[in-house]
Design a protein around this motif. Sequence first.
Motif, PDB file in Angstrom:
ATOM      1  N   LEU B  73       0.830  -1.200   0.000  1.00 23.28           N
ATOM      2  CA  LEU B  73       0.000   0.000   0.000  1.00 23.28           C
ATOM      3  C   LEU B  73       0.865   1.250   0.000  1.00 23.28           C
ATOM      4  CD1 LEU B  73      -2.951  -0.839   2.392  1.00 23.28           C
ATOM      5  CD2 LEU B  73      -3.004  -0.409  -0.062  1.00 23.28           C
ATOM      6  N   ILE B  74       1.907   1.264   0.848  1.00 24.32           N
ATOM      7  CA  ILE B  74       2.748   2.456   0.935  1.00 24.32           C
ATOM      8  C   ILE B  74       3.497   2.680  -0.377  1.00 24.32           C
ATOM      9  CG2 ILE B  74       4.788   3.409   2.073  1.00 24.32           C
ATOM     10  CD1 ILE B  74       3.659   1.982   4.666  1.00 24.32           C
ATOM     11  N   LEU B  75       4.101   1.605  -0.890  1.00 30.50           N
ATOM     12  CA  LEU B  75       4.860   1.757  -2.141  1.00 30.50           C
ATOM     13  C   LEU B  75       3.949   2.175  -3.292  1.00 30.50           C
ATOM     14  CD1 LEU B  75       7.326  -1.272  -2.019  1.00 30.50           C
ATOM     15  CD2 LEU B  75       7.892   1.147  -1.856  1.00 30.50           C
ATOM     16  N   THR B  76       2.766   1.548  -3.368  1.00 27.12           N
ATOM     17  CA  THR B  76       1.835   1.900  -4.441  1.00 27.12           C
ATOM     18  C   THR B  76       1.436   3.367  -4.329  1.00 27.12           C
ATOM     19  OG1 THR B  76       0.987  -0.353  -4.355  1.00 27.12           O
ATOM     20  CG2 THR B  76      -0.327   1.241  -5.558  1.00 27.12           C
ATOM     21  N   SER B  77       1.183   3.830  -3.091  1.00 24.29           N
ATOM     22  CA  SER B  77       0.819   5.240  -2.906  1.00 24.29           C
ATOM     23  C   SER B  77       1.945   6.133  -3.396  1.00 24.29           C
ATOM     24  CB  SER B  77       0.569   5.548  -1.431  1.00 24.29           C
ATOM     25  OG  SER B  77      -0.287   4.599  -0.879  1.00 24.29           O
ATOM     26  N   VAL B  78       3.178   5.824  -2.978  1.00 22.04           N
ATOM     27  CA  VAL B  78       4.316   6.671  -3.327  1.00 22.04           C
ATOM     28  C   VAL B  78       4.501   6.739  -4.841  1.00 22.04           C
ATOM     29  CG1 VAL B  78       6.835   6.807  -3.196  1.00 22.04           C
ATOM     30  CG2 VAL B  78       5.499   6.330  -1.144  1.00 22.04           C
ATOM     31  N   ILE B  79       4.258   5.594  -5.518  1.00 19.87           N
ATOM     32  CA  ILE B  79       4.466   5.579  -6.965  1.00 19.87           C
ATOM     33  C   ILE B  79       3.270   6.173  -7.705  1.00 19.87           C
ATOM     34  CG2 ILE B  79       4.811   4.096  -8.975  1.00 19.87           C
ATOM     35  CD1 ILE B  79       6.072   2.061  -6.922  1.00 19.87           C
ATOM     36  N   ALA B  80       2.065   5.750  -7.330  1.00 22.39           N
ATOM     37  CA  ALA B  80       0.896   6.051  -8.167  1.00 22.39           C
ATOM     38  C   ALA B  80       0.340   7.457  -7.951  1.00 22.39           C
ATOM     39  CB  ALA B  80      -0.195   5.011  -7.930  1.00 22.39           C
ATOM     40  N   PHE B  81       0.377   7.965  -6.716  1.00 25.34           N
ATOM     41  CA  PHE B  81      -0.284   9.255  -6.478  1.00 25.34           C
ATOM     42  C   PHE B  81       0.359  10.401  -7.240  1.00 25.34           C
ATOM     43  CE2 PHE B  81      -2.011   7.655  -2.157  1.00 25.34           C
ATOM     44  CZ  PHE B  81      -2.808   6.774  -2.843  1.00 25.34           C
ATOM     45  N   PRO B  82       1.684  10.605  -7.132  1.00 21.91           N
ATOM     46  CA  PRO B  82       2.271  11.717  -7.886  1.00 21.91           C
ATOM     47  C   PRO B  82       2.028  11.582  -9.388  1.00 21.91           C
ATOM     48  CG  PRO B  82       3.902  10.730  -6.421  1.00 21.91           C
ATOM     49  CD  PRO B  82       2.696   9.860  -6.369  1.00 21.91           C
ATOM     50  N   LEU B  83       2.194  10.351  -9.901  1.00 21.25           N
ATOM     51  CA  LEU B  83       1.989  10.129 -11.335  1.00 21.25           C
ATOM     52  C   LEU B  83       0.556  10.444 -11.725  1.00 21.25           C
ATOM     53  CD1 LEU B  83       3.842   6.746 -12.064  1.00 21.25           C
ATOM     54  CD2 LEU B  83       4.467   9.029 -12.846  1.00 21.25           C
ATOM     55  N   GLY B  84      -0.382   9.868 -10.978  1.00 21.38           N
ATOM     56  CA  GLY B  84      -1.790   9.994 -11.339  1.00 21.38           C
ATOM     57  C   GLY B  84      -2.274  11.434 -11.229  1.00 21.38           C
ATOM     58  N   ILE B  85      -1.899  12.096 -10.130  1.00 24.26           N
ATOM     59  CA  ILE B  85      -2.368  13.469  -9.929  1.00 24.26           C
ATOM     60  C   ILE B  85      -1.746  14.384 -10.973  1.00 24.26           C
ATOM     61  CG2 ILE B  85      -2.398  15.403  -8.308  1.00 24.26           C
ATOM     62  CD1 ILE B  85      -2.517  13.290  -6.048  1.00 24.26           C
ATOM     63  N   SER B  86      -0.454  14.195 -11.248  1.00 28.46           N
ATOM     64  CA  SER B  86       0.202  15.026 -12.258  1.00 28.46           C
ATOM     65  C   SER B  86      -0.465  14.840 -13.613  1.00 28.46           C
ATOM     66  CB  SER B  86       1.682  14.664 -12.386  1.00 28.46           C
ATOM     67  OG  SER B  86       2.290  14.728 -11.130  1.00 28.46           O
ATOM     68  N   ALA B  87      -0.735  13.570 -13.978  1.00 28.98           N
ATOM     69  CA  ALA B  87      -1.370  13.313 -15.264  1.00 28.98           C
ATOM     70  C   ALA B  87      -2.745  13.970 -15.314  1.00 28.98           C
ATOM     71  CB  ALA B  87      -1.494  11.809 -15.488  1.00 28.98           C
ATOM     72  N   GLY B  88      -3.493  13.879 -14.211  1.00 28.07           N
ATOM     73  CA  GLY B  88      -4.811  14.496 -14.165  1.00 28.07           C
ATOM     74  C   GLY B  88      -4.722  16.007 -14.335  1.00 28.07           C
TER      75      GLY B  88
END
Lengths: 331, 285
Positions: B73-88
């Motif tokens: 969960l922690i690793l997925t958050s660290v990887i996915a949130f910045p990417l996803g929010i930036s893309a959005g």
Amino acid sequence: MLYLTSSISRLGAALALGGTLLLTACGGNQEGGSDLTGSIQIDGSSTVYPITEAVAEEFRAEAPKVRVTVGVSGSGGGFKKFSRGEIDITNASRSIKESEAAVAKENSITYLELPVAFDGLTVVVHPENDWVKDITVAELKKMWEPAAQGKIKKWNQIRPEWPDKEIHLYGAGVESGTYDYFTEAIVGESHASRGDYTASEDDNVLVQGVSTDPLALGFFGYAYYEENKAKLKAIPVDDQNEENGKGAIMPSIETVKDGTYAPLSRPLFIYVNSKAVARPEVVEFVNFYLDNAGALSEEVGYISMPDEQYEAQKKKFQEFAAGTPVAAAQQ
Amino acid sequence: MTNSEKNRLKDKAFQVFGVFCTFIGLVVLAIFLIDILIEGFTRIDWEFLTNLPSRRASRAGILTAWVGTFWILILTSVIAFPLGISAGVYLEEYSKKNRLNSFLEVNIANLAGVPSIIYGLLGLEIFARVMGLGGSLLAGALTLSLLVLPIIIVTTREAIKAVPRSIRDASYALGASKWQTTWNQVLPASFGGILTGIILALSRAVGEAAPLIVIGALAYVPFVPTSPTDEFTVLPIQIFNWTSRPQADFLVNAAAAIIILLLITFILNGIAVYLRNKWQNKVKW
């Protein structure tokens, strides 16, 4: 060997196991087991998983610094990784297929197949089913072969004295090694059967299905029958071959072990990569596996092989580990 | 019957139907939860949480599984949130309406519907094999990141869309650059909505077993992972494994593990809801 009791009573098995472990612990090992380090990667069949899990659990007491990990990606998934050299040992509920062996050869991986226990595929019906007293392999073939699809729908089509009622079939999903073994043994060709039956990779689902459907017939591993005896009725199977027991034979620990419950008693295997046996921890683990598979397999619900077979496998493995070409050329 | 009476009747009928629909979902969920609680609750104790896996149901624990789940969960958050929010943010604030961007948008929406096992196969090939990560936590987290990215991107965009045009105009009128406007006005104002997306994404990731099994996550791991390159197991795999065992005691273990998994999900959601409410109270126009 005292520990190979024919009873599968939990307590008995547990006590016996304790005894074995004590013996092995006191006996000591040529390598001085407890100093071993390293890691052993195992994957493969979820059917064999409980045995390997049990062995790995006990091996931790033997060699606490060796990291043994076990996955459950299925017999097929395990062979895929094994034939690419990604894992050291794979669990398998069927033998390696030619196509899988070819990939292993391409990657110049040699290996050894070691049977570690038996399972008896059990044919079951609903407990209220009072017409099926026994069944022959030919009759099983008649209802499961590909040609039966859409045609064999009633019990009396299989044996005229059985009632004119629908038959509902439950069986292993096509991805499982159980399916491959059953079709090979019954239909005569691996991976060939009718498609219009209720399939599940999870045997508990099949137990549920057969135990709630009075017109059902299904098959699954012996342990699932043993644990749910009250809601199921096992059917003795007649292979019409008098050499291995006369008439219809009921699956039981004895009949599976002595080979009379044919053709549905199946061996469960581990496959060992020849490169992995260069590492002492792998050799130690496999030896430990063969020493304890008998007691541990019964404890988790399977049927142990006769003692001399484990001895024979151990000898085979030692030759293989020493790099004897005869053993390495196996398969 | 007059027309207005007829309409009122229809209205009433729909209301009843609506209540019925709402309750079906809730009742089924309640039955499931009660069943799981009855079966598994008494099995949960300190030992269950701190023991290693075992062939004996009564001694088997979920230590390595829940630690693995937290790592993932922690690793997925660290990887996915910045990417996803930036893309959005890019798609909503910066991208121009052209064919490439509409192509991107359609595909991201489609990705949200791809079965998770496909992501597992992708992860196996790219992360586990080509990048040589094997069945490690990092490979698992990267795979799940891909899986949840579309959810984060889509909800981020919706949240940003909901920020009134006038806020941006006011910011520009004061001489702020596009970046300043986005960072200081748009993102804070939409953060509540983005958090909702994050909750959905994490809840999805926490329950996945299939893609992780495909990339090589294990069932028997007798050590607690200490770095992102370690091998691992997660709660859903343990549950899946236990439910398929013949012995009834393992089914009880599975029920207990399900309760723990639900608890983790509820705690995560609770934190996110708390943060969202706190944030929304701050934003006043």
